[in-house]
Design an enzyme around this catalytic site. Structure first.
Site, short mmCIF file in Angstrom:
data_model
loop_
_atom_site.label_atom_id
_atom_site.label_comp_id
_atom_site.label_asym_id
_atom_site.label_seq_id
_atom_site.Cartn_x
_atom_site.Cartn_y
_atom_site.Cartn_z
N ASP A 173 0.84 -1.20 0.00
CA ASP A 173 0.00 0.00 0.00
C ASP A 173 0.87 1.25 0.00
O ASP A 173 0.64 2.21 -0.75
CB ASP A 173 -0.91 -0.02 1.22
CG ASP A 173 -2.12 0.90 1.10
OD1 ASP A 173 -2.47 1.29 -0.02
OD2 ASP A 173 -2.72 1.21 2.14
N HIS A 256 -4.45 2.80 -7.05
CA HIS A 256 -5.62 2.47 -6.24
C HIS A 256 -6.87 2.24 -7.08
O HIS A 256 -7.75 1.46 -6.69
CB HIS A 256 -5.85 3.54 -5.17
CG HIS A 256 -5.06 3.30 -3.92
ND1 HIS A 256 -3.72 3.61 -3.82
CD2 HIS A 256 -5.42 2.73 -2.72
CE1 HIS A 256 -3.29 3.26 -2.62
NE2 HIS A 256 -4.29 2.73 -1.94
N HIS A 259 -6.59 -1.29 -8.04
CA HIS A 259 -6.99 -2.12 -6.89
C HIS A 259 -8.51 -2.23 -6.79
O HIS A 259 -9.06 -3.32 -6.65
CB HIS A 259 -6.46 -1.54 -5.57
CG HIS A 259 -7.20 -2.06 -4.38
ND1 HIS A 259 -8.36 -1.45 -3.91
CD2 HIS A 259 -7.02 -3.15 -3.59
CE1 HIS A 259 -8.83 -2.14 -2.89
NE2 HIS A 259 -8.03 -3.17 -2.67
N HIS A 273 -5.50 -5.80 0.56
CA HIS A 273 -5.55 -4.51 -0.13
C HIS A 273 -4.18 -4.12 -0.68
O HIS A 273 -4.03 -3.81 -1.86
CB HIS A 273 -6.05 -3.45 0.86
CG HIS A 273 -5.96 -2.04 0.37
ND1 HIS A 273 -6.96 -1.43 -0.35
CD2 HIS A 273 -4.98 -1.11 0.51
CE1 HIS A 273 -6.60 -0.19 -0.64
NE2 HIS A 273 -5.40 0.03 -0.12
#
Length: 367
Positions: A173, A256, A259, A273
């Site tokens: 992340d 993101h 994702h 994540h």
């Protein structure tokens, strides 16, 4: 445009920091009745420690089990429980979804929020943001909150005893932070509070990346042995504080968005994540046409700590092009952060970047 930076009111980190929880809440004058939500496994680890720390400061505590998904239904259920307990402070303990749920519960209940991460798997703890999913675990929306947590307390002794995969996911992340911040700066995209990034936020984002490269591998080795070293302290700070401030006050971009799109495929639901964000970072670098040397630096780091660099690494080894096209289309939906890139992005662009990133990852790993 105005430059804006937001941050939690207080950040506390260190081995056995949980012992100071009650005194920190008391010092900030947040309240005297704390409602803690966490999943069952986390409660087994921290409930007695939280009770002792609160009692020592003369603060009452109650506890509720978080059922695992940061959904609107779960947020409302826990809000009602907190109100029945007469809570004046909401405390979330655990991983990203529990913490995001606590922030949302506090927002709807109009109460201050304390965040106690027990893993360093995302940059969620410091942010004024809750990522809302459906009850099936599919990304639904971002809930932008009016302020950051009142207190973020990080006990690195607890984090070091968690499986190392959580720390690695947090590095995944955090890995995106600098590259997304750079893209947003180039496009002059608004950050989360609706302003331009500050020099402080951009430099924190870059420091986050540099810290991962310098300390990530040795931090993994230490956490595999459940010990806290200076490298662990620095990586935990990078995963939680530097990444949190960097993404929030500089912005998100393609990584993101990829994702979020990957969560539409059930095959990816077993992956964290940060693991999916790590692959999304490679996709972003390919999409932007960054130099091979920069991409190889990211690949080398990711492989050294065990982050995904191929589709197979996130459960998509046999994925069809039709499914990848759906992912690409989801990544460019209106309002997605991919549109913070400094150029127009189409679904075809994303599809090509996904396939290209997968090819680079396979080549680097010798497949």
């Amino acid at each position: 445009m105005l430059r804006k930076l937001i941050a939690p009111a207080r950040y506390v980190q260190g081995a056995n920091a949980l012992q100071a929880l009650g005194e920190e809440i008391k010092a900030l004058k947040l309240g005297t009745r704390v409602f803690t939500l966490a999943d069952r496994r986390v409660l087994e680890i921290v409930q007695s420690k939280i009770e002792q720390a609160l009692q020592a400061a003369g603060i009452e505590g109650s506890f509720a089990e978080f059922r695992g998904e940061c959904s609107k239904q779960e947020i409302m259920r826990l809000k009602e429980l907190a109100e029945k307990e007469g809570a004046d402070v909401i405390l979330g303990a655990g991983g990203g979804k529990a913490l995001d749920t606590a922030k949302a519960v506090a927002y709807y209940a109009h109460k201050p929020v304390v965040i106690v991460p027990t893993i360093a798997s995302t940059d969620a703890p410091c942010s004024a943001l809750s990522v809302i999913y459906t009850e099936q675990g599919i990304f639904e929306e971002y809930l932008v909150l009016p302020r950051n947590p009142d207190l973020v307390l990080v006990d690195t002794a607890i984090i070091a005893r968690a499986p190392v995969r959580f720390l690695v996911a947090g590095m995944g992340d955090a890995l995106a932070t600098w590259f997304e911040a750079r893209a947003c700066a180039e496009s002059r995209a608004k950050n989360l509070p609706g302003g331009d990034s500050t020099l402080a936020a951009l430099n924190l984002a870059q420091l986050c990346y540099e810290t991962l490269l310098e300390d990530g591998y040795q931090a993994c080795l230490a956490v595999e042995r459940q010990v806290v070293t200076p490298a662990v302290e620095r990586v935990v700070e990078a995963n939680i504080l530097l990444s949190g401030l960097g993404f929030e006050s500089s912005g998100l971009a393609a990584a993101h968005a990829v994702h979020n799109a990957l969560t539409t495929l059930e095959e990816t639901h077993a992956y964290y994540h940060g693991e999916k964000v790590a692959f999304g970072t490679l996709v972003q670098l390919v999409l932007e046409g960054r130099p091979l040397g920069e991409i190889e630096e990211v690949l080398e780091f990711a492989v050294s700590v065990g982050l995904p660099v191929t589709l197979a690494d996130i459960g998509l080894g046999e994925v069809s092009e039709e499914k990848l096209r759906k992912v690409a289309e989801a990544a460019v939906r209106p309002g997605e952060t991919i549109h913070n890139e400094p150029f127009p992005v189409t679904a075809e662009d994303v599809l090509a970047a996904i396939i290209g990133a997968d090819a680079l990852g396979k080549d680097f790993k010798g497949f």
